[in-house]
Structures are given as C-alpha cells and as structure tokens.
Motif scaffolding. Structure first.
Motif, mmCIF file in Angstrom:
data_model
loop_
_atom_site.group_PDB
_atom_site.id
_atom_site.type_symbol
_atom_site.label_atom_id
_atom_site.label_comp_id
_atom_site.label_asym_id
_atom_site.label_seq_id
_atom_site.Cartn_x
_atom_site.Cartn_y
_atom_site.Cartn_z
ATOM 1 N N HIS A 1 -6.468 80.713 72.774
ATOM 2 C CA HIS A 1 -6.619 80.238 71.690
ATOM 3 C C HIS A 1 -5.371 79.393 70.685
ATOM 4 O O HIS A 1 -4.777 80.175 70.721
ATOM 5 N N THR A 2 -5.568 78.024 70.474
ATOM 6 C CA THR A 2 -4.630 77.835 69.479
ATOM 7 C C THR A 2 -5.425 77.423 68.547
ATOM 8 O O THR A 2 -6.730 76.647 68.225
ATOM 9 N N SER A 3 -4.928 76.935 66.922
ATOM 10 C CA SER A 3 -5.522 75.732 66.163
ATOM 11 C C SER A 3 -4.309 75.127 65.383
ATOM 12 O O SER A 3 -3.299 75.629 65.648
ATOM 13 N N ASP A 4 -4.752 74.307 64.214
ATOM 14 C CA ASP A 4 -3.798 73.684 62.984
ATOM 15 C C ASP A 4 -2.501 73.470 63.909
ATOM 16 O O ASP A 4 -0.915 73.543 63.407
ATOM 17 N N TRP A 5 -2.709 72.380 64.968
ATOM 18 C CA TRP A 5 -1.799 71.492 64.910
ATOM 19 C C TRP A 5 -0.711 70.719 64.091
ATOM 20 O O TRP A 5 0.553 71.013 64.152
ATOM 21 N N HIS A 6 -2.285 69.697 63.938
ATOM 22 C CA HIS A 6 -1.216 69.001 62.789
ATOM 23 C C HIS A 6 -0.344 67.405 63.157
ATOM 24 O O HIS A 6 0.939 67.654 62.072
ATOM 25 N N LEU A 7 -0.509 67.488 64.487
ATOM 26 C CA LEU A 7 -0.064 66.425 64.547
ATOM 27 C C LEU A 7 0.528 65.220 63.754
ATOM 28 O O LEU A 7 -0.968 64.402 63.022
ATOM 29 N N GLY A 8 1.429 65.103 63.238
ATOM 30 C CA GLY A 8 1.786 63.853 62.760
ATOM 31 C C GLY A 8 2.182 64.140 61.505
ATOM 32 O O GLY A 8 2.739 63.269 60.814
ATOM 33 N N ARG A 9 2.529 65.461 60.988
ATOM 34 C CA ARG A 9 2.580 66.366 59.319
ATOM 35 C C ARG A 9 4.565 65.592 59.479
ATOM 36 O O ARG A 9 5.459 65.426 60.500
ATOM 37 N N GLN A 10 4.367 65.031 58.002
ATOM 38 C CA GLN A 10 5.394 65.339 57.239
ATOM 39 C C GLN A 10 6.278 66.085 56.701
ATOM 40 O O GLN A 10 5.011 66.243 55.935
ATOM 41 N N PHE A 11 7.488 66.590 56.645
ATOM 42 C CA PHE A 11 7.412 67.808 55.454
ATOM 43 C C PHE A 11 9.313 67.197 55.021
ATOM 44 O O PHE A 11 10.552 66.564 55.910
ATOM 45 N N HIS A 12 8.857 66.562 53.509
ATOM 46 C CA HIS A 12 9.742 66.624 52.578
ATOM 47 C C HIS A 12 10.656 65.494 53.701
ATOM 48 O O HIS A 12 11.746 64.861 53.688
ATOM 49 N N ASN A 13 9.261 64.076 53.423
ATOM 50 C CA ASN A 13 9.743 62.676 54.832
ATOM 51 C C ASN A 13 10.400 62.772 55.579
ATOM 52 O O ASN A 13 10.576 61.763 55.746
ATOM 53 N N ILE A 14 10.581 64.257 56.141
ATOM 54 C CA ILE A 14 10.686 64.747 58.040
ATOM 55 C C ILE A 14 9.701 64.429 58.875
ATOM 56 O O ILE A 14 9.070 64.145 58.490
ATOM 57 N N SER A 15 9.765 63.273 60.036
ATOM 58 C CA SER A 15 8.607 63.465 61.175
ATOM 59 C C SER A 15 8.927 64.480 61.655
ATOM 60 O O SER A 15 9.716 65.512 62.178
ATOM 61 N N LEU A 16 7.704 65.357 61.606
ATOM 62 C CA LEU A 16 7.847 66.801 62.258
ATOM 63 C C LEU A 16 7.169 66.843 63.968
ATOM 64 O O LEU A 16 6.729 67.479 64.584
ATOM 65 N N LEU A 17 7.358 65.308 64.407
ATOM 66 C CA LEU A 17 6.843 65.511 66.115
ATOM 67 C C LEU A 17 7.319 65.845 67.539
ATOM 68 O O LEU A 17 7.409 65.863 67.830
ATOM 69 N N GLU A 18 8.696 65.109 67.058
ATOM 70 C CA GLU A 18 9.152 66.306 68.057
ATOM 71 C C GLU A 18 10.014 67.046 67.485
ATOM 72 O O GLU A 18 9.473 68.207 69.225
ATOM 73 N N ASP A 19 9.272 68.208 66.838
ATOM 74 C CA ASP A 19 9.539 69.551 67.127
ATOM 75 C C ASP A 19 8.030 70.196 66.861
ATOM 76 O O ASP A 19 7.783 70.615 68.550
ATOM 77 N N GLN A 20 6.799 68.765 67.208
ATOM 78 C CA GLN A 20 5.657 69.397 67.310
ATOM 79 C C GLN A 20 5.269 69.110 69.473
ATOM 80 O O GLN A 20 5.493 69.696 69.906
ATOM 81 N N ARG A 21 6.328 68.413 69.597
ATOM 82 C CA ARG A 21 6.444 68.342 70.729
ATOM 83 C C ARG A 21 7.161 69.265 71.865
ATOM 84 O O ARG A 21 6.895 70.246 72.636
ATOM 85 N N HIS A 22 8.088 69.923 71.069
ATOM 86 C CA HIS A 22 8.781 71.038 71.803
ATOM 87 C C HIS A 22 7.638 72.434 71.618
ATOM 88 O O HIS A 22 8.110 72.750 72.695
ATOM 89 N N VAL A 23 7.238 72.603 70.825
ATOM 90 C CA VAL A 23 6.242 73.506 71.052
ATOM 91 C C VAL A 23 5.196 73.626 71.505
ATOM 92 O O VAL A 23 4.705 74.164 72.210
ATOM 93 N N LEU A 24 4.878 72.419 71.960
ATOM 94 C CA LEU A 24 3.498 71.919 72.953
ATOM 95 C C LEU A 24 3.943 71.840 74.007
ATOM 96 O O LEU A 24 3.547 72.311 75.445
ATOM 97 N N ASP A 25 5.429 71.849 74.204
ATOM 98 C CA ASP A 25 5.651 72.071 75.915
ATOM 99 C C ASP A 25 5.450 73.076 76.580
ATOM 100 O O ASP A 25 5.504 73.786 77.380
ATOM 101 N N GLN A 26 6.093 74.015 75.461
ATOM 102 C CA GLN A 26 5.749 75.595 75.232
ATOM 103 C C GLN A 26 4.269 76.381 75.595
ATOM 104 O O GLN A 26 3.827 76.947 76.946
ATOM 105 N N LEU A 27 3.468 75.523 75.307
ATOM 106 C CA LEU A 27 2.181 75.623 75.175
ATOM 107 C C LEU A 27 1.685 75.411 76.828
ATOM 108 O O LEU A 27 0.596 76.138 77.008
ATOM 109 N N VAL A 28 2.221 73.956 77.269
ATOM 110 C CA VAL A 28 1.371 73.525 78.798
ATOM 111 C C VAL A 28 2.522 74.592 79.648
ATOM 112 O O VAL A 28 1.592 74.593 80.816
#
Length: 379
Positions: free
Chosen positions: A5-32
C-alpha cells in the motif's frame, strides 16, 4: 495475498523552486526493490500520483519507468486511483487496454466504483477503487442528494456493498478521515471541516488503503490506514518517518501489517541556533546536503547569511530570523520591535562591512534618517 500500500507520490513536485524528481526516483527505486525482494502480489497507489493535473513530461516518464519495472519486468499487477492533485481523465487514458496487462486505473470520480478481482492460493480478493470525488461530482453523476464529503463517500460505498459478493475486500480511497494528522503540504479538500469523513464508513472492509494525508497512520481500526507520502513535502513533516505499508492478508481477511521505511536522497530538517555555531556545526554534519530551514537566533545584523550558510549547507531553502523580532521586548508588535532595533542593526552591518565602529556623528545622521522615514510612514 501480499500487497504493498502506497500513496501520495506527487511526481513532478517542486519545493522552494527545487525539483524533487531525482529524490522521487531514489525512493521509487527502493519501492521496486521491495516489490522484488518481498515477493509482493500487487501494488496499490491510493491517489495523488502526480502533483498537478498537467504533470511535466519528466514526471510522466518516471511513472512509465516504474510501471514497466514493476508490471512488465516483475509481472506484478498495479492498482491506481486518482487523488485531488490528479486529473482523473488524463490519468485514466488507455485504462481499458492497460487493464489487460494488470495495470488497473480504477474509476472516474463520482461514477460507480470500479472493482478488480485478484486470485491467491486461498481464493480471491476483491479490490474496489474510489478516486477522489467531491459532493458536487457525486451528486451530478449518481443523482443522489449529498452535501458533504461524508455523504458523498457513504453514497459511493453503498454501491460497493451492492457489488460485494462476500469475498475478502479491500477498498482504495482518497479522502480525509476525521481525526487524522495533517501536514502543511496537503491541499485542503474543503473549508470548515466539511471534507472530513468517519473511519466507521470503512469498518466492514478487510483493509482500507487510504491516501491524502502524508503522515503514515491508522484511524480507529488498524486496517483503516494511510501509508503516507513517499517523501517529506514540507518542513512540517520534519519528524515524520516515511514508509510503505506491506500487508499480508490471510484466508479470513485478517491483515498482518508491516511498515517498511524509505531512505530519502536528501532529508528535510529544521536547524535552529546562532550563525557562527551553525557554520561550525555544518562542517562536520553528515547530513549537510539535506534540505534545510534555518532559524537564526542572532539579534544583530549579519552580512549575506544565506550565501555564507550555503557554503557549508548547500541546500538551505529558507532562512528565518526570529532573533531580530524577539530581542527581550514583550507586548509590542513585530514592526515596533524591529523599528526599535534598526539603529543597532545598522551599526552591526557597518562594522561587518568596514571593520570599524560607526562614529557618533554617523549614528546621529542614521538615527535622523530613520526618524524621518518613520514620520513619513505615519503621514
């Protein structure tokens, strides 16, 4: 049946104008890797797959890569519902064709709930998908008189009960269960508390896989759960420990639940202290590349504090100076306290810039200018 069970991936999110896409890729690799090594039978994603209705191309590419690795390479079915950040219509493109390969994008908001029947060695488990739907949408599509999120959810679940044939049942829903722990990064579903729904609505399911709230938590019963977001998406989530939820369901529908932690590429932290102490601390901080909010307690002026802090903490995203507004005075507005400290601040700034003390004549000149400015504001 073992499902993740997972949720709230929010792919494409930016935080203080910083793209979090590589951070998301990093945890999604763990999910796989979790799906692969823990022999997961199916993966549930309970909404907010993307961060906005029209996601950037790189976010779509990342989702495509994750689906390919889990579904095609590992042969594991995936179930998705839309959240309030998603466009259900865009997310659902090609859903009927994808379902033939075990990728189930479940339902349109307000329509009759979609269902997927998956077998295991003990029989079958029925999964129902309830994408985010506000009362207006449910009222329009189902022709029922509902005025709150709870009434809308109750109407949709009534349709689920009519479809249920007595199998073990799991429901995916994106909603705000009353009493849940909120975070600043969640977009409100409504105002004035009208978005809350009761956990008792999910009482008769064997498991309720909820999305929307970013903190991992259960409500009222252990089987009514939020997996939480994959990453911290605001500094209000600093103390949260992000995870995915592994569920083992037996033949009677009883669930054994395990939270599997995720390790971020960059943690999100709040640091508080005096400027010189933080500079010294940063040189030996193993998490010096974390995303940081820094609160400086210094009461004097500091030349270019953000740039200097970024020499040791490259990812300082926000800087606060509460020490400038709380310098021993009480019962006055922040503006008045700041006005009282303007001359000392200028003296500190002058000393830092020139290496010399501001002479008495200069202090009188600056004080006169400040007084003139304040009189002009009052006029």
């Amino acid at each position: 049946m073992r499902f993740l069970h997972t949720s709230d991936w929010h792919l494409g999110r930016q935080f203080h104008n910083i793209s979090l896409l590589e951070d998301q890729r990093h945890v999604l690799d763990q999910l796989v890797d979790i799906v692969r090594h823990r022999q997961v039978d199916t993966v549930l994603v309970s909404g907010d797959i993307y961060d906005r209705a029209v996601p950037p191309a790189r976010a779509i590419s990342l989702l495509d890569d994750v689906i390919y690795r889990i579904n095609t390479e590992l042969g594991v079915p995936m179930l998705f519902i839309a959240g309030n950040h998603d466009s259900a219509e865009r997310l659902g493109f090609g859903a009927r064709a994808l379902a033939r390969n075990g990728i189930h994008i479940m339902g349109q908001p307000g329509h009759a709930p979609a269902s997927v029947l998956l077998p295991d060695e003990m029989g079958e488990v029925m999964f129902f998908g309830l994408p985010y739907a506000d009362p207006v949408t449910v009222r329009h599509h189902l022709g029922v008189e509902v005025h709150s999120h709870e009434q809308a959810m109750a109407a949709l679940l009534q349709q689920v009960s009519e479809q249920n044939q007595g199998e073990r049942t799991v429901v995916l829903a994106h909603c705000f269960v009353d009493g849940g722990v909120e975070s600043e990064s969640e977009r409100p579903l409504s105002v004035g508390g009208a978005d809350r729904v009761s956990a008792s609505l999910f009482e008769h399911f064997d498991y309720a896989a909820l999305g929307h709230l970013h903190a991992p938590q259960s409500r009222q019963w252990s089987h009514v759960r939020y997996s939480g977001s994959l990453l911290k998406y605001s500094f209000s989530e600093e103390k949260q420990h992000k995870s995915v939820t592994l569920v083992d369901m037996d033949a009677q529908g009883r669930c054994e639940i395990e939270k599997i932690p995720l390790q971020p590429l960059h943690d999100m932290r709040i640091l508080q202290g005096h400027f010189d102490e933080l500079l010294k601390q940063g040189r030996d901080d193993p998490g010096h590349e974390d995303y940081l909010l820094i609160r400086l307690l210094d009461t004097h002026a500091i030349h270019e504090p953000m740039n200097r802090l970024r020499e040791v903490y490259p990812n300082v995203l926000h800087l606060e100076r509460p020490g400038l507004l709380h310098n021993g005075a009480t019962g006055e507005s922040s503006r008045e306290r700041l006005a009282m400290g303007e001359l000392p601040l200028f003296r500190d700034f002058y000393t830092q810039m020139t290496g010399e003390e501001l002479a008495s004549r200069g202090q009188k000149l600056v004080a006169g200018l400040l007084d003139e400015l304040h009189r002009g504001e009052e006029d």
